[in-house]
Design a protein around this motif. Sequence first.
Motif, PDB file in Angstrom:
ATOM      1  N   GLU A 262       0.810  -1.221   0.000  1.00  0.00           N
ATOM      2  CA  GLU A 262       0.000   0.000   0.000  1.00  0.00           C
ATOM      3  C   GLU A 262       0.844   1.273   0.000  1.00  0.00           C
ATOM      4  O   GLU A 262       0.528   2.237  -0.699  1.00  0.00           O
ATOM      5  CB  GLU A 262      -0.903   0.036   1.247  1.00  0.00           C
ATOM      6  N   TRP A 263       1.892   1.280   0.800  1.00  0.00           N
ATOM      7  CA  TRP A 263       2.570   2.538   1.122  1.00  0.00           C
ATOM      8  C   TRP A 263       3.913   2.762   0.437  1.00  0.00           C
ATOM      9  O   TRP A 263       4.381   3.899   0.375  1.00  0.00           O
ATOM     10  CB  TRP A 263       2.792   2.623   2.636  1.00  0.00           C
ATOM     11  N   LYS A 264       4.553   1.719  -0.037  1.00  0.00           N
ATOM     12  CA  LYS A 264       5.931   1.859  -0.514  1.00  0.00           C
ATOM     13  C   LYS A 264       6.071   2.907  -1.611  1.00  0.00           C
ATOM     14  O   LYS A 264       7.036   3.700  -1.620  1.00  0.00           O
ATOM     15  CB  LYS A 264       6.451   0.513  -1.018  1.00  0.00           C
ATOM     16  N   ASP A 265       5.134   2.937  -2.544  1.00  0.00           N
ATOM     17  CA  ASP A 265       5.220   3.855  -3.677  1.00  0.00           C
ATOM     18  C   ASP A 265       4.423   5.131  -3.482  1.00  0.00           C
ATOM     19  O   ASP A 265       4.213   5.892  -4.435  1.00  0.00           O
ATOM     20  CB  ASP A 265       4.759   3.139  -4.956  1.00  0.00           C
ATOM     21  N   VAL A 266       3.955   5.361  -2.258  1.00  0.00           N
ATOM     22  CA  VAL A 266       3.230   6.594  -1.937  1.00  0.00           C
ATOM     23  C   VAL A 266       4.174   7.460  -1.109  1.00  0.00           C
ATOM     24  O   VAL A 266       4.473   7.135   0.046  1.00  0.00           O
ATOM     25  CB  VAL A 266       1.937   6.308  -1.144  1.00  0.00           C
ATOM     26  N   THR A 267       4.639   8.548  -1.710  1.00  0.00           N
ATOM     27  CA  THR A 267       5.693   9.351  -1.092  1.00  0.00           C
ATOM     28  C   THR A 267       5.379   9.754   0.335  1.00  0.00           C
ATOM     29  O   THR A 267       6.237   9.681   1.228  1.00  0.00           O
ATOM     30  CB  THR A 267       5.955  10.616  -1.931  1.00  0.00           C
TER      31      THR A 267
END
Length: 282
Positions: free
Chosen positions: A215-220
């Motif tokens: 979910e979060w890895k590619d959300v800056t």
Amino acid sequence: MGMKPKKNPDQRSLINGGRPTLYYPPLLKVFDVYEAIILGQIHYWLQNSYNLRDGHYWTYHSYSEWGKELGFSPVTVKRKIHHLEDNGYLISANYNRTGFDKTKWYRIDYDKLDALSLGLSDPTDGSVSTNGRGLVDQTNTRDYTETTHNSQELSSPRSHPAEEATIKSIIDYLNKQSGHSYHVTDKTKELIETRFSEGFTEQEFMDVIKYKSGEWKDVTEMNPFLQPSTLFGDKMDKYLNQAKSNGGSVEPRGLSVEEGSAANDAYMAGLEKQYEAGKESP
């Protein structure tokens, strides 16, 4: 002819107001310690139940009541009971007289347990065993009121902290999934050991890491939250249930409203910081 031995006159409780909990070692072949204790306790109450509904005996407690009785946190009880329900070993219903009373009633699926040959018998089938209570295998505590011989000592699941190798494995997996480089600090060890004491397993740590990384890895704005203090904190149970509610998949499903709000706040805070920095430059 020898004299009949006297009953031990020392009838003090080990703990004031406390009583032992039923525990069946054979259950550990299939279940973890928490689930084995919960099943054993529910089995005890079913053996002593007068609540016959739809051809089965039932017992009921709230999660907090089970927690007080077993010495577990309500969160742990809820999670373990849900797991037993999901796998079909516990069946729940609501036979409460008032609609607003959501206390769940429970019975054990003894047919499913019989297939495991673990020795628990259904209290409704009329079976009789050597101790007269439908219990085939010896328990660690045979009776709440009187024990005529020493019972096998039961060690608390809380007495088995996470091993160093397990903690390192969890952090290594977090670094691999998130792209970060966290070390095993005292604070991180404390967090992981706390969750283990509540009944979380190594696999559940891995599931949370993989799911939230997706979910979060590619959300800056969210990537910085892929850290031990966030993932293994008080919301770990929530994150684990998110993964399970997504059908066991750990693929990204987009941000929730709460997470989107947090990301927006972080983004706006970043803009404000840039604005203030621009005003101070010559």
